[in-house]
Design a protein around this motif. Sequence first.
Motif, PDB file in Angstrom:
ATOM      1  N   PHE A 311       0.839  -1.191   0.000  1.00 37.00           N
ATOM      2  CA  PHE A 311       0.000   0.000   0.000  1.00 37.00           C
ATOM      3  C   PHE A 311       0.877   1.246   0.000  1.00 37.00           C
ATOM      4  N   TYR A 333      -2.283   4.438  -2.929  1.00 36.97           N
ATOM      5  CA  TYR A 333      -2.630   3.136  -2.343  1.00 36.97           C
ATOM      6  C   TYR A 333      -3.078   2.134  -3.400  1.00 36.97           C
ATOM      7  N   TYR A 335      -2.621  -1.311  -5.508  1.00 36.20           N
ATOM      8  CA  TYR A 335      -2.045  -2.631  -5.252  1.00 36.20           C
ATOM      9  C   TYR A 335      -1.540  -3.275  -6.535  1.00 36.20           C
ATOM     10  N   THR A 347      -6.358  -2.014  -8.962  1.00 38.59           N
ATOM     11  CA  THR A 347      -7.033  -2.290  -7.697  1.00 38.59           C
ATOM     12  C   THR A 347      -6.358  -1.429  -6.651  1.00 38.59           C
ATOM     13  N   VAL A 349      -6.552   0.434  -2.493  1.00 38.37           N
ATOM     14  CA  VAL A 349      -7.072   0.414  -1.129  1.00 38.37           C
ATOM     15  C   VAL A 349      -7.589   1.818  -0.841  1.00 38.37           C
ATOM     16  N   GLN A 361     -10.761  -3.651  -1.012  1.00 39.85           N
ATOM     17  CA  GLN A 361     -10.167  -3.009  -2.171  1.00 39.85           C
ATOM     18  C   GLN A 361     -11.247  -2.593  -3.164  1.00 39.85           C
ATOM     19  N   ASN A 378     -15.984  -3.530  -5.803  1.00 44.99           N
ATOM     20  CA  ASN A 378     -15.119  -3.692  -4.639  1.00 44.99           C
ATOM     21  C   ASN A 378     -15.202  -5.104  -4.104  1.00 44.99           C
ATOM     22  N   HIS A 381      -9.423  -8.564  -0.403  1.00 47.10           N
ATOM     23  CA  HIS A 381      -8.171  -9.184  -0.828  1.00 47.10           C
ATOM     24  C   HIS A 381      -7.327  -9.439   0.418  1.00 47.10           C
TER      25      HIS A 381
END
Length: 428
Positions: A311, A333, A335, A347, A349, A361, A378, A381
């Motif tokens: 992150f 943030y 991923y 994707t 956060v 996520q 959403n 994960h």
Amino acid sequence: MVRLFLASLLCLFVFVGCSSAAEQPQESLAEIVPYELAHIPEPEESEPEQAEEVNQEKISVMIDRRAFTSTQAKTNEYFFFTFREGFGDDAEFALYQLPLNDIAQGRRVHVPGDGEIEIVGLCEDYLFVSRRSGDHFLRHYYIYRISLSTLEAQVVGEGIYSGVPFFHAPSNSILLSYRNLDESLTCLEAFHINTGQHRKIYEFEDLTNSLNSGWWKLECGGVVFISSSWGAFELGSEFIFIDTELQAKKIERGQILNAPPTHAIHLEAQNPAEEFILSLETVFHNVNFGSFVTIDEWVYYLWSDEGWGRFGNDLHRIRVDGTQNTLLQRGMYAYRLFNINDNLFATIVPQPPEGESGVYQQAVKLSADGSIEKMLGNGIHGHNSGFSIQALEGTDLVLVMQLNFFTVDGWVLSVYCTTTGTLFRIGD
């Protein structure tokens, strides 16, 4: 999460067409009524010979990776997918049909009964699905055929099996697996839809001690049955090759050409920009896919001054020739990054995590400057779960997927069209 990502690539199948059949009136669900396809030959009474030893000759076919799994299927006109909401006794299941040319017209398909819906197979006129109920050891399946023209469902078989049934188009049969844990045996059986007859095609000692199974559809019309704990991802799985005549033999994974990998693949630089990215002091190029993607003449990548992490990454862009390295978004943030149909997705956060093993996520579409253009869906994960974005091969559609460590396929949460910008989400 590479393991989860690669697992999601497994078991992608498509089924060859079967000839048209006259529509039958709706029967009672309490009956098992076979329907007639007169041109399909009747099954032989004798059982095929079983290979005593593993034949080391390569199976000269390629795994058909087009859109077919136990949770999704695609015809020339429609995309079908199963949906799951919740877990345990409160879980709800559904089947949806989306026109490929206008996903906004998607609709729910009625499947009688209760329990998890899984896709069994597909031919020219019918989609085969099952409803599964019962505990881990006693899985009771009802198998239905759904007319592609009317979407009416008709039961064609039922029973207790150890894994999802599979429609074998060349023989017009449903392949079934039974597990005898006391004797460590697995039995494979073919249920012929025309006659309603069951025929044992193979039995073998199975030391995986698992009630999980899967199928790899092959371009030759045959299929490989897999008995394993993790969807054939781990070593020690058993593989049985079944040809178009229902002749079966045990094979080794190495005999299957183009089988999905069992481990992460080391990323290799394809241009000066990627060479620069992989030279950064980090380990992400060994363990994480999606840290960078190339679109046209640009490579987008995730990096921060403190090194790549799960992150708090910064989004950068650099030309493929290694020039014009630019910071686009700080601390977004993100991923993973995805390039689907020359569109940039990620994707992310939504907020910094606070030590959770499973992290909420979001899937987003990004503009060329890295800003969020559209929210797509959403999921969770983390431990025993995965959240990802996938392309629906051969289409302009993007799938937002909730994966499960114990389920290779996972569930479609939403579908986005890169051509029209239309988003189909359950409940919208």
